[in-house]
Design a protein around this motif. Structure first.
Motif, PDB file in Angstrom:
ATOM      1  N   GLU A  34     -42.657 -25.060 -62.121  1.00  0.00           N
ATOM      2  CA  GLU A  34     -41.317 -24.580 -62.480  1.00  0.00           C
ATOM      3  C   GLU A  34     -41.064 -23.387 -61.558  1.00  0.00           C
ATOM      4  OE1 GLU A  34     -41.318 -23.177 -66.565  1.00  0.00           O
ATOM      5  OE2 GLU A  34     -42.662 -21.533 -66.101  1.00  0.00           O
TER       6      GLU A  34
ATOM      7  N   THR B  45     -39.849 -20.517 -62.372  1.00  0.00           N
ATOM      8  CA  THR B  45     -39.799 -19.296 -63.177  1.00  0.00           C
ATOM      9  C   THR B  45     -40.737 -18.161 -62.745  1.00  0.00           C
ATOM     10  OG1 THR B  45     -39.549 -20.968 -64.888  1.00  0.00           O
ATOM     11  CG2 THR B  45     -39.558 -18.670 -65.612  1.00  0.00           C
TER      12      THR B  45
ATOM     13  N   ARG C  12     -43.821 -31.808 -60.457  1.00  0.00           N
ATOM     14  CA  ARG C  12     -44.620 -32.153 -61.634  1.00  0.00           C
ATOM     15  C   ARG C  12     -45.169 -33.554 -61.459  1.00  0.00           C
ATOM     16  NH1 ARG C  12     -40.780 -29.690 -66.599  1.00  0.00           N
ATOM     17  NH2 ARG C  12     -40.597 -27.667 -65.567  1.00  0.00           N
TER      18      ARG C  12
ATOM     19  N   GLU D 201     -45.402 -36.118 -63.004  1.00  0.00           N
ATOM     20  CA  GLU D 201     -44.907 -36.795 -64.200  1.00  0.00           C
ATOM     21  C   GLU D 201     -45.630 -38.125 -64.372  1.00  0.00           C
ATOM     22  OE1 GLU D 201     -42.957 -35.644 -66.384  1.00  0.00           O
ATOM     23  OE2 GLU D 201     -41.653 -34.126 -65.489  1.00  0.00           O
TER      24      GLU D 201
ATOM     25  N   PHE E  50     -33.449 -38.745 -63.087  1.00  0.00           N
ATOM     26  CA  PHE E  50     -33.553 -37.949 -64.313  1.00  0.00           C
ATOM     27  C   PHE E  50     -34.932 -37.292 -64.424  1.00  0.00           C
ATOM     28  CE2 PHE E  50     -34.799 -37.452 -68.753  1.00  0.00           C
ATOM     29  CZ  PHE E  50     -33.766 -36.683 -69.227  1.00  0.00           C
TER      30      PHE E  50
ATOM     31  N   SER F 164     -38.238 -36.914 -62.074  1.00  0.00           N
ATOM     32  CA  SER F 164     -38.897 -37.190 -60.803  1.00  0.00           C
ATOM     33  C   SER F 164     -40.132 -36.306 -60.682  1.00  0.00           C
ATOM     34  CB  SER F 164     -37.993 -36.869 -59.615  1.00  0.00           C
ATOM     35  OG  SER F 164     -36.649 -36.938 -59.946  1.00  0.00           O
TER      36      SER F 164
ATOM     37  N   PHE G  19     -38.276 -32.144 -57.810  1.00  0.00           N
ATOM     38  CA  PHE G  19     -36.885 -31.973 -58.244  1.00  0.00           C
ATOM     39  C   PHE G  19     -36.490 -30.519 -58.023  1.00  0.00           C
ATOM     40  CE2 PHE G  19     -38.076 -29.867 -62.233  1.00  0.00           C
ATOM     41  CZ  PHE G  19     -39.380 -30.308 -62.391  1.00  0.00           C
TER      42      PHE G  19
ATOM     43  N   GLN H  68     -34.518 -26.931 -59.500  1.00  0.00           N
ATOM     44  CA  GLN H  68     -34.093 -26.216 -60.714  1.00  0.00           C
ATOM     45  C   GLN H  68     -33.170 -25.064 -60.340  1.00  0.00           C
ATOM     46  OE1 GLN H  68     -38.040 -25.227 -62.440  1.00  0.00           O
ATOM     47  NE2 GLN H  68     -37.455 -26.572 -64.138  1.00  0.00           N
TER      48      GLN H  68
ATOM     49  N   GLU I 271     -32.187 -21.462 -62.316  1.00  0.00           N
ATOM     50  CA  GLU I 271     -32.543 -20.706 -63.519  1.00  0.00           C
ATOM     51  C   GLU I 271     -32.087 -19.259 -63.421  1.00  0.00           C
ATOM     52  OE1 GLU I 271     -36.659 -22.801 -65.076  1.00  0.00           O
ATOM     53  OE2 GLU I 271     -36.825 -20.838 -64.153  1.00  0.00           O
TER      54      GLU I 271
ATOM     55  N   GLU J 190     -32.009 -34.586 -72.466  1.00  0.00           N
ATOM     56  CA  GLU J 190     -31.904 -33.178 -72.046  1.00  0.00           C
ATOM     57  C   GLU J 190     -31.309 -33.005 -70.650  1.00  0.00           C
ATOM     58  OE1 GLU J 190     -35.762 -31.282 -72.074  1.00  0.00           O
ATOM     59  OE2 GLU J 190     -35.099 -29.818 -70.579  1.00  0.00           O
ATOM     60  N   MET J 191     -30.324 -32.113 -70.553  1.00  0.00           N
ATOM     61  CA  MET J 191     -29.800 -31.737 -69.235  1.00  0.00           C
ATOM     62  C   MET J 191     -30.368 -30.372 -68.830  1.00  0.00           C
ATOM     63  SD  MET J 191     -26.078 -32.059 -67.654  1.00  0.00           S
ATOM     64  CE  MET J 191     -25.036 -31.253 -68.829  1.00  0.00           C
ATOM     65  N   MET J 192     -30.412 -29.436 -69.784  1.00  0.00           N
ATOM     66  CA  MET J 192     -30.940 -28.101 -69.485  1.00  0.00           C
ATOM     67  C   MET J 192     -31.400 -27.424 -70.779  1.00  0.00           C
ATOM     68  SD  MET J 192     -27.911 -25.326 -69.194  1.00  0.00           S
ATOM     69  CE  MET J 192     -29.209 -24.112 -69.150  1.00  0.00           C
TER      70      MET J 192
ATOM     71  N   GLU K  20     -33.986 -17.127 -71.048  1.00  0.00           N
ATOM     72  CA  GLU K  20     -33.950 -17.981 -69.849  1.00  0.00           C
ATOM     73  C   GLU K  20     -32.912 -19.085 -70.004  1.00  0.00           C
ATOM     74  OE1 GLU K  20     -37.446 -20.220 -67.645  1.00  0.00           O
ATOM     75  OE2 GLU K  20     -37.022 -21.188 -69.543  1.00  0.00           O
TER      76      GLU K  20
ATOM     77  N   SER L  59     -32.437 -22.505 -68.108  1.00  0.00           N
ATOM     78  CA  SER L  59     -33.173 -23.306 -67.132  1.00  0.00           C
ATOM     79  C   SER L  59     -32.557 -24.694 -67.022  1.00  0.00           C
ATOM     80  CB  SER L  59     -34.629 -23.433 -67.578  1.00  0.00           C
ATOM     81  OG  SER L  59     -35.299 -24.315 -66.708  1.00  0.00           O
TER      82      SER L  59
ATOM     83  N   GLY M 224     -32.057 -28.243 -64.457  1.00  0.00           N
ATOM     84  CA  GLY M 224     -32.346 -28.964 -63.244  1.00  0.00           C
ATOM     85  C   GLY M 224     -31.070 -28.989 -62.414  1.00  0.00           C
TER      86      GLY M 224
HETATM   87  N1  GAP Z   1     -38.654 -22.664 -66.834  1.00  0.00           N
HETATM   88  C1  GAP Z   1     -38.455 -23.528 -67.944  1.00  0.00           C
HETATM   89  C2  GAP Z   1     -38.515 -24.936 -67.585  1.00  0.00           C
HETATM   90  O1  GAP Z   1     -38.884 -25.323 -66.487  1.00  0.00           O
HETATM   91  P1  GAP Z   1     -38.137 -27.317 -68.564  1.00  0.00           P
HETATM   92  O2  GAP Z   1     -37.438 -27.734 -69.829  1.00  0.00           O
HETATM   93  O3  GAP Z   1     -39.512 -27.829 -68.326  1.00  0.00           O
HETATM   94  O4  GAP Z   1     -38.098 -25.736 -68.595  1.00  0.00           O
HETATM   95  C3  GAP Z   1     -35.927 -27.214 -67.210  1.00  0.00           C
HETATM   96  O5  GAP Z   1     -37.225 -27.709 -67.313  1.00  0.00           O
HETATM   97  C4  GAP Z   1     -35.003 -28.261 -66.613  1.00  0.00           C
HETATM   98  O6  GAP Z   1     -35.534 -28.756 -65.389  1.00  0.00           O
HETATM   99  C5  GAP Z   1     -34.808 -29.495 -67.479  1.00  0.00           C
HETATM  100  O7  GAP Z   1     -33.842 -29.300 -68.475  1.00  0.00           O
HETATM  101  C6  GAP Z   1     -34.352 -30.516 -66.447  1.00  0.00           C
HETATM  102  O8  GAP Z   1     -32.974 -30.344 -66.143  1.00  0.00           O
HETATM  103  C7  GAP Z   1     -35.166 -30.113 -65.220  1.00  0.00           C
HETATM  104  N2  GAP Z   1     -36.373 -30.948 -65.115  1.00  0.00           N
HETATM  105  C8  GAP Z   1     -37.551 -30.758 -65.726  1.00  0.00           C
HETATM  106  N3  GAP Z   1     -38.439 -31.711 -65.381  1.00  0.00           N
HETATM  107  C9  GAP Z   1     -37.790 -32.534 -64.519  1.00  0.00           C
HETATM  108  C10 GAP Z   1     -38.163 -33.707 -63.791  1.00  0.00           C
HETATM  109  N4  GAP Z   1     -39.394 -34.201 -63.853  1.00  0.00           N
HETATM  110  N5  GAP Z   1     -37.232 -34.287 -62.996  1.00  0.00           N
HETATM  111  C11 GAP Z   1     -35.982 -33.788 -62.892  1.00  0.00           C
HETATM  112  N6  GAP Z   1     -35.580 -32.684 -63.552  1.00  0.00           N
HETATM  113  C12 GAP Z   1     -36.465 -32.053 -64.359  1.00  0.00           C
END
Ligand code: GAP
Length: 439
Positions: free
Chosen positions: A150, A152, A182, A184, A192, A194, A197, A199, A201, A268-270, A308, A310, A312
Motif C-alpha cells: 500500500e 501509506t 499485492r 492477490e 477491479f 489486480s 494497481f 492508489q 490516499e 468496494e471502491m474506496m 485515512e 484510501s 484505488g
Molecule cells: N492504506 C489502506 C489501504 O490500502 P485497502 O482497503 O487495502 O486499504 C484501498 O485499499 C483501496 O485500494 C481499495 O478500496 C481499492 O480501491 C484499492 N485496491 C486495493 N487492492 C486492490 C487490488 N488488488 N487491485 C486494485 N485495486 C485495489
C-alpha cells in the motif's frame, strides 16, 4: 444492459485497457492502459490531486519511493499480518478467500453443475500477499525487500520531515498517488482486483481526541461521497458500508467503505479509515525516532491520530466506465464527465480526400489542440457516421465537422455526444463555446 464482457471488449477495441504482456500470453493480474485509457486515468488523478491538494490549504503532497527499508513493513504489521485467509477446494485445488462467500458459493455450484459432487474445503490457512523483490549488485549481497503493498507508509515515515520542512499545523493531511503491489490470490473482475494497481490516499492527522477525530471521519466520508457524485456517478449506484467488528483492525476506531453496485453486486471502491495513532506509534517504536507533534500554540506534545481516505485509481476508473456506459439500437456512448473524457473535442473534414476541407480542418485541429490547449482528436477515416460512432465510444463530448459551407462562411457543425444534436457555430466563437462548456 451493461455487462463486464461489454466493458472489457470496449476497453480492448478502443484502447482503454489491454491485458498486461498480452503478446507473451499475459501475466495474471496485470493490465496496461492504452492511448485513451492513460488519458482517462491521468484526468481522474489530476482531478483528485486538484481537489485534495491544489485547492486546499491543509493538505500537502508527497511522492515516496516504492521500495523501502524492509523494517517499514515489519513496523506496519504487513510482514506478519498482510495475509488473506484461504481455503482450498479438494476437487480442483483452487484456493479462494474464505471471506468471499459469493465466490465460494459460485465455485461450489460450478462443481455441482459439472456433476462432480459437493465440494469439500481444507481448513483455512493464511497466505501473505506482500510481493518480494531483491536489491544489490552481487548475487551474494542481494537483499530481500518488498514492493509496497500500500502507498501509506511512505507518508507516515516522512511525518517528521514534512512537519519540519513545511508550515503545516494540525489538523493537516498528506496526499499521495502511486503504485502498490499485492500478490492477490484471486485477481479478477478485470482491473477491479489486480496484482499491480494504483492508489490515491490522504493521511489526515488530527488531535488525539475521540470527538474531534470522529468529526473529521464524518467530514471525509461526506467529502469523498460528494466527490464521486461530482465526477458524475449516479448516486443510487453508490453507498456506504461500515466495516463489521470482525473485519476492522483492532486499532481502527471506525472504518467505512464507499461501494459501487457493479454488475456482480455491491463491491468496494474506496475506504475511509480511522487508524488512531497506530502507524506513527509503530514507526516510532521500530525506527527509534521521535514522531510526536508539538503544538506550537499550546506547547502540548502528542502522537496525532490518522483519518485515512484510501482509494484505488483503477477501481473508480472501471466503475466510471460502467456507470457512464449507455447503449441503444444505434450506438454505444460513454457519457463521461467532459473533464474526465480522454478527448474533449474531435475534428473531422467531412470528406477525407478533399484537400481544401482537410487543410481547413487541420488548421482548426491544431488551433484547438495547441493554442486553446484542449485534448483534441483527429479522424479522417471512413464515413462521418463511423467517426461519430468511434468518438461516442470513447466519450468525446463534441465533434467538429468541416464541410463546404465552412469554406464559404467560416462556420462548422458541432455535434453533441449526449444528444447527437448538431448546431452551426461560427469559427470566431468556437474557443469560447468550448471553454464555456468545459467550465
Ligand atoms: N492504506 C489502506 C489501504 O490500502 P485497502 O482497503 O487495502 O486499504 C484501498 O485499499 C483501496 O485500494 C481499495 O478500496 C481499492 O480501491 C484499492 N485496491 C486495493 N487492492 C486492490 C487490488 N488488488 N487491485 C486494485 N485495486 C485495489
Amino acid at each position: 444492459m451493461v455487462t463486464m464482457d461489454k466493458i472489457v471488449s470496449l476497453c480492448k477495441r478502443r484502447g482503454f485497457v489491454f491485458q498486461g504482456s498480452e503478446i507473451y500470453g499475459g501475466l495474471g493480474g496485470t493490465w496496461d492502459y492504452g492511448p485513451v485509457g492513460s488519458l482517462l486515468k491521468k484526468n481522474l488523478k489530476d482531478w483528485w490531486w486538484d481537489d485534495m491538494v491544489s485547492k486546499r490549504d491543509d493538505i500537502v503532497g508527497v511522492d515516496a519511493a516504492i521500495i523501502m527499508n524492509p523494517r517499514v513493513w515489519e513496523a506496519s504489521g504487513h510482514v506478519e499480518g498482510f495475509a488473506d485467509t484461504l481455503v482450498e477446494c479438494k476437487i480442483c485445488h483452487i484456493r479462494l478467500r474464505v471471506d468471499k462467500e459469493l465466490e465460494i458459493k459460485q465455485h461450489e455450484q460450478m462443481h455441482v453443475n459439472a456433476e462432480e459432487g459437493k465440494v469439500a474445503w481444507t481448513d483455512p490457512k493464511k497466505f501473505n500477499i506482500l510481493m518480494k523483490a531483491q536489491v544489490g549488485v552481487l548475487e551474494s549481497d542481494k537483499k530481500d525487500i518488498y514492493l509496497r503493498g500500500e502507498i501509506t507508509p511512505g507518508v507516515h515515515v516522512n511525518f517528521k520531515n514534512i512537519t519540519d520542512s513545511t508550515r503545516v499545523r494540525i489538523p493537516f493531511g498528506v496526499a499521495q498517488i502511486g503504485k502498490a503491489f499485492r500478490n492477490e490470490i484471486t485477481p479478477g473482475n478485470f482491473i477491479f482486483r489486480s496484482r499491480e494497481f494504483e492508489q490515491m490516499e490522504v493521511q489526515f492527522y488530527v488531535r488525539p481526541d475521540i470527538g474531534e477525530s470522529m468529526k473529521w471521519f464524518e467530514y471525509w466520508k461526506k467529502n469523498r461521497m460528494d466527490w464521486f457524485e461530482k465526477l458524475g456517478f449516479k448516486r443510487e449506484k453508490l453507498r456506504f458500508r461500515d466495516h463489521r467488528d470482525d473485519e476492522r483492525a483492532f486499532y481502527a476506531k471506525a472504518a467505512t467503505d464507499i461501494e459501487y453496485e457493479a454488475p456482480w453486486g455491491w463491491d468496494e471502491m474506496m475506504g475511509i479509515h480511522h487508524r488512531s495513532d497506530w502507524d506513527l506509534t509503530r514507526h516510532q517504536e521500530f525506527s527509534g525516532k521521535d514522531l510526536s507533534y508539538r503544538d506550537p500554540e499550546t506547547g502540548e506534545t502528542f502522537i496525532p491520530w490518522d483519518i485515512e481516505t484510501s482509494s484505488g485509481v483503477d477501481r473508480p476508473l472501471m466503475f466510471l466506465l460502467i456507470d457512464s456506459y449507455f447503449e441503444d439500437d444505434k450506438r454505444v456512448v460513454l457519457k463521461l464527465h467532459p473533464r474526465l473524457a480522454p478527448y474533449k473535442v474531435a475534428v473531422f473534414p467531412l470528406i477525407a480526400n478533399k484537400p481544401d476541407l482537410v487543410k481547413k480542418a487541420d488548421t482548426i485541429y491544431h488551433h484547438l489542440k495547441l493554442e486553446v490547449g484542449l485534448s483534441t482528436s483527429w479522424d479522417a477515416r471512413g464515413n462521418i457516421g463511423k467517426r461519430y460512432y468511434a468518438q461516442d465510444e470513447i466519450g468525446t463530448p463534441w465533434c467538429v465537422t468541416v464541410d463546404y459551407k465552412t469554406l464559404e462562411d467560416d462556420t462548422v457543425t458541432v455535434r453533441s455526444r449526449d444528444t447527437a444534436k448538431q448546431e452551426r457555430i461560427s469559427l470566431s466563437k468556437l474557443d469560447s463555446y468550448f471553454t464555456a462548456k468545459l467550465n
